[in-house]
Design a protein around this motif. Structure first.
Motif, PDB file in Angstrom:
ATOM      1  N   PRO A 174       7.880   0.300  -2.825  1.00  0.00           N
ATOM      2  CA  PRO A 174       9.344   0.543  -1.989  1.00  0.00           C
ATOM      3  C   PRO A 174      10.387  -0.503  -2.360  1.00  0.00           C
ATOM      4  CG  PRO A 174       7.253  -0.835  -1.089  1.00  0.00           C
ATOM      5  CD  PRO A 174       6.774  -0.504  -2.430  1.00  0.00           C
ATOM      6  N   GLU A 175      11.206  -0.842  -1.279  1.00  0.00           N
ATOM      7  CA  GLU A 175      12.067  -1.569  -1.439  1.00  0.00           C
ATOM      8  C   GLU A 175      11.816  -3.059  -1.828  1.00  0.00           C
ATOM      9  OE1 GLU A 175      15.115  -1.108   1.465  1.00  0.00           O
ATOM     10  OE2 GLU A 175      15.457   1.064   1.050  1.00  0.00           O
ATOM     11  N   SER A 176      10.746  -3.512  -1.273  1.00  0.00           N
ATOM     12  CA  SER A 176      10.214  -4.970  -1.504  1.00  0.00           C
ATOM     13  C   SER A 176       8.707  -4.856  -1.874  1.00  0.00           C
ATOM     14  CB  SER A 176      10.623  -5.653  -0.301  1.00  0.00           C
ATOM     15  OG  SER A 176       9.942  -5.169   0.796  1.00  0.00           O
ATOM     16  N   VAL A 178       1.490   2.748  -2.086  1.00  0.00           N
ATOM     17  CA  VAL A 178       1.877   2.888  -3.419  1.00  0.00           C
ATOM     18  C   VAL A 178       0.863   3.751  -4.019  1.00  0.00           C
ATOM     19  CG1 VAL A 178       1.777   1.490  -5.608  1.00  0.00           C
ATOM     20  CG2 VAL A 178       2.666   0.387  -3.123  1.00  0.00           C
ATOM     21  N   ARG A 179      -0.667   3.913  -3.724  1.00  0.00           N
ATOM     22  CA  ARG A 179      -1.439   4.720  -4.315  1.00  0.00           C
ATOM     23  C   ARG A 179      -0.699   6.246  -4.156  1.00  0.00           C
ATOM     24  NH1 ARG A 179      -5.647   3.313  -2.322  1.00  0.00           N
ATOM     25  NH2 ARG A 179      -6.349   1.998  -4.189  1.00  0.00           N
ATOM     26  N   THR A 187       1.975  -4.994   0.780  1.00  0.00           N
ATOM     27  CA  THR A 187       0.551  -5.119   1.025  1.00  0.00           C
ATOM     28  C   THR A 187      -0.387  -3.985   1.295  1.00  0.00           C
ATOM     29  OG1 THR A 187       0.411  -5.939   3.131  1.00  0.00           O
ATOM     30  CG2 THR A 187       0.609  -7.728   1.497  1.00  0.00           C
ATOM     31  N   HIS A 188       0.605  -2.827   1.441  1.00  0.00           N
ATOM     32  CA  HIS A 188       0.110  -1.385   1.866  1.00  0.00           C
ATOM     33  C   HIS A 188      -0.322  -0.818   0.520  1.00  0.00           C
ATOM     34  CE1 HIS A 188       0.649  -1.927   6.154  1.00  0.00           C
ATOM     35  NE2 HIS A 188       2.148  -2.317   5.810  1.00  0.00           N
ATOM     36  N   MET A 192      -6.963  -4.913  -6.715  1.00  0.00           N
ATOM     37  CA  MET A 192      -6.282  -5.947  -6.194  1.00  0.00           C
ATOM     38  C   MET A 192      -6.875  -6.124  -5.002  1.00  0.00           C
ATOM     39  SD  MET A 192      -2.360  -4.338  -6.673  1.00  0.00           S
ATOM     40  CE  MET A 192      -1.681  -5.622  -5.649  1.00  0.00           C
ATOM     41  N   GLY A 193      -6.622  -7.219  -4.247  1.00  0.00           N
ATOM     42  CA  GLY A 193      -7.071  -8.019  -3.029  1.00  0.00           C
ATOM     43  C   GLY A 193      -6.264  -7.334  -1.887  1.00  0.00           C
ATOM     44  N   ASP A 194      -6.869  -7.598  -0.672  1.00  0.00           N
ATOM     45  CA  ASP A 194      -6.166  -7.103   0.595  1.00  0.00           C
ATOM     46  C   ASP A 194      -4.936  -7.622   0.834  1.00  0.00           C
ATOM     47  OD1 ASP A 194      -8.252  -5.353   0.962  1.00  0.00           O
ATOM     48  OD2 ASP A 194      -9.534  -6.744   2.464  1.00  0.00           O
ATOM     49  N   ASN A 195      -4.940  -9.090   0.344  1.00  0.00           N
ATOM     50  CA  ASN A 195      -3.318  -9.787   0.758  1.00  0.00           C
ATOM     51  C   ASN A 195      -2.665  -9.748  -0.595  1.00  0.00           C
ATOM     52  OD1 ASN A 195      -4.324 -10.543   3.140  1.00  0.00           O
ATOM     53  ND2 ASN A 195      -5.692 -12.144   2.455  1.00  0.00           N
ATOM     54  N   ASP A 196      -2.922  -9.037  -1.498  1.00  0.00           N
ATOM     55  CA  ASP A 196      -1.893  -9.178  -2.896  1.00  0.00           C
ATOM     56  C   ASP A 196      -0.871  -8.226  -2.494  1.00  0.00           C
ATOM     57  OD1 ASP A 196      -3.605 -10.649  -3.931  1.00  0.00           O
ATOM     58  OD2 ASP A 196      -4.666  -9.211  -5.173  1.00  0.00           O
ATOM     59  N   GLU A 197       0.443  -8.458  -3.045  1.00  0.00           N
ATOM     60  CA  GLU A 197       1.651  -7.831  -2.804  1.00  0.00           C
ATOM     61  C   GLU A 197       1.761  -6.992  -4.099  1.00  0.00           C
ATOM     62  OE1 GLU A 197       4.046 -10.575  -0.048  1.00  0.00           O
ATOM     63  OE2 GLU A 197       4.312 -10.458  -2.049  1.00  0.00           O
TER      64      GLU A 197
END
Length: 400
Positions: A147-149, A157-158, A152-153, A128-133
């Motif tokens: 998370p709840e929404s 998630v990892r 991009t962090h 994934m890219g830096d700006n992907d959600e």
């Protein structure tokens, strides 16, 4: 670029096969000069050059065909960086649906199935890219979001994926896909993707999908099964006592259902019955893959009182969580029988039939009552009431 089936990348070496066949089939001719054919040598050289060119072209086409076939099986994913405006990167919203149901605890040669899901989810995050959600949907009976929404962090998630563990409950991938639909419906990004990582067992993935559309047409869906499809698992679905009259020293019948959720037949699996920690019965069970069957077994309880027991498959398989099922056994110390009726032969013979010797230690203890005592007697300690040659009872009895 990333590959969803990285294990197949080793098959790229198959591209050497056409080259080896070409080299092995090269014909070596012994040169013999014929003076009368010297005028044909020039024509032969021109013809051979044309043949060699065609052979090289065919060799390249065959090699490329093998390589492209292997690459197609590895399922490459290329993320486009072409946005609507020049120089603008197209963002993506990714939903990871991760199955952590009980079947994901099954062991494989490389670890549990859930460990395989964690590894492959990390590979998707790395692409994934830096700006992907991204957002995780845990495919529990009631899906949970993390998370709840979309965020991009990626590191957050990892970490959640690494710390997660498989549960002892079921799953619902269809419900999770509906949650993904709602998440992506609110996204404004150009690219929308859903990755489903699961073993797609019957408890989480329906054989007949609902008719309604799970995802819109602009969403790309990737179904990624665990790498090891071969599984050996038979479980005990339920266990219950079927005998109606239970007394110490007399056989009790237990019924249990076994279900083979694996992909291979279960042959001569040992199933034991334990009561109060002691094995009281044992049998062998053979069951084809995908089949469920009820079995009955008898044992003799030696002591009265409420006791706990369980049915257990003795030899372990890939998934041990469903190898054991508990039950409760109540063995009454005495059977208290109330015999109500007027004095006479019928009442006397009935009492003798249940306790011929009037033994105070016998299992069946008989108490005799007259019809007049029926409405006022204390029946709290009585298990069975037998009415013999009694007239109609009054309103007081009916109210009790």
């Amino acid at each position: 670029m990333t590959f969803l089936n990285t294990a197949l990348l080793a098959a790229l070496s198959l591209g050497l096969i056409p080259i080896l066949i070409h080299l092995l089939n090269r014909q070596r001719f012994k040169q013999v000069d014929f003076p009368t054919l010297r005028f044909l040598k020039e024509m032969q050289r021109q013809k051979m050059r044309q043949v060699k060119i065609r052979q090289i072209i065919l060799l390249l086409l065959r090699t490329l065909a093998v390589l492209f076939l292997v690459l197609a099986l590895t399922r490459p994913v290329i993320r486009s960086t072409a946005g609507i405006l020049p120089g603008v990167e197209a963002k993506s919203t990714v939903v990871l649906i991760l199955d952590r149901s009980a079947s994901m605890q099954s062991e494989t040669p490389s670890g549990t199935r859930f460990r395989d899901v964690q590894t492959r989810a990390q590979e998707i995050l790395a692409s994934m890219g830096d700006n992907d959600e991204i957002q995780i949907v845990w495919a529990d009976p009631k899906p949970k979001l993390f998370p709840e929404s979309p965020t991009t962090h990626i590191a957050l998630v990892r970490e959640a994926i690494v710390d997660a563990e498989a549960t002892y409950q079921g799953g619902d991938l269809v419900y999770a896909l509906q949650s993904a639909r709602r998440i992506l419906g609110a996204s404004q990004n150009l690219h929308k993707e859903v990755y489903v990582l699961s073993d797609f067992s019957g408890s989480a993935w329906l054989e007949e999908m609902p008719e309604l559309e799970l995802l819109p047409d602009d969403v790309r869906l990737f179904l990624i099964p665990t790498r090891d499809d071969s599984r050996r698992n038979m479980g005990i679905v339920n266990a219950r006592i079927t005998s109606r009259l239970i007394t110490p020293g007399r056989p009790v019948e237990l019924a249990f259902q076994a279900y083979n959720s694996g992909s291979v037949p279960a042959e001569e699996r040992i199933v034991s019955v334990y009561v109060s920690g002691r094995r009281v019965a044992q049998t062998r069970v053979s069951l084809q893959a995908g089949r469920q069957q009820e079995y009955r077994i008898k044992f003799v309880p030696e002591e009265p009182g409420s006791q706990t027991g369980y049915v257990r498959i003795e030899d372990p398989d890939d998934f041990a969580a469903d190898d054991k099922r508990e039950f409760v056994l109540r063995v009454p110390p005495r059977l208290q029988v109330a015999l109500v009726g007027a004095e006479g032969p019928a009442k006397q013979l009935t009492g003798l039939a249940m306790n011929p010797t009037s033994d105070p230690d016998a299992f069946v203890q008989v108490q005799k009552f007259l019809p007049a005592e029926f409405e006022t007697a204390d029946w709290s300690g009585v298990d069975v009431i037998i009415i013999v040659d009694s007239p109609e009872f009054g309103i007081g009895f009916e109210s009790r």
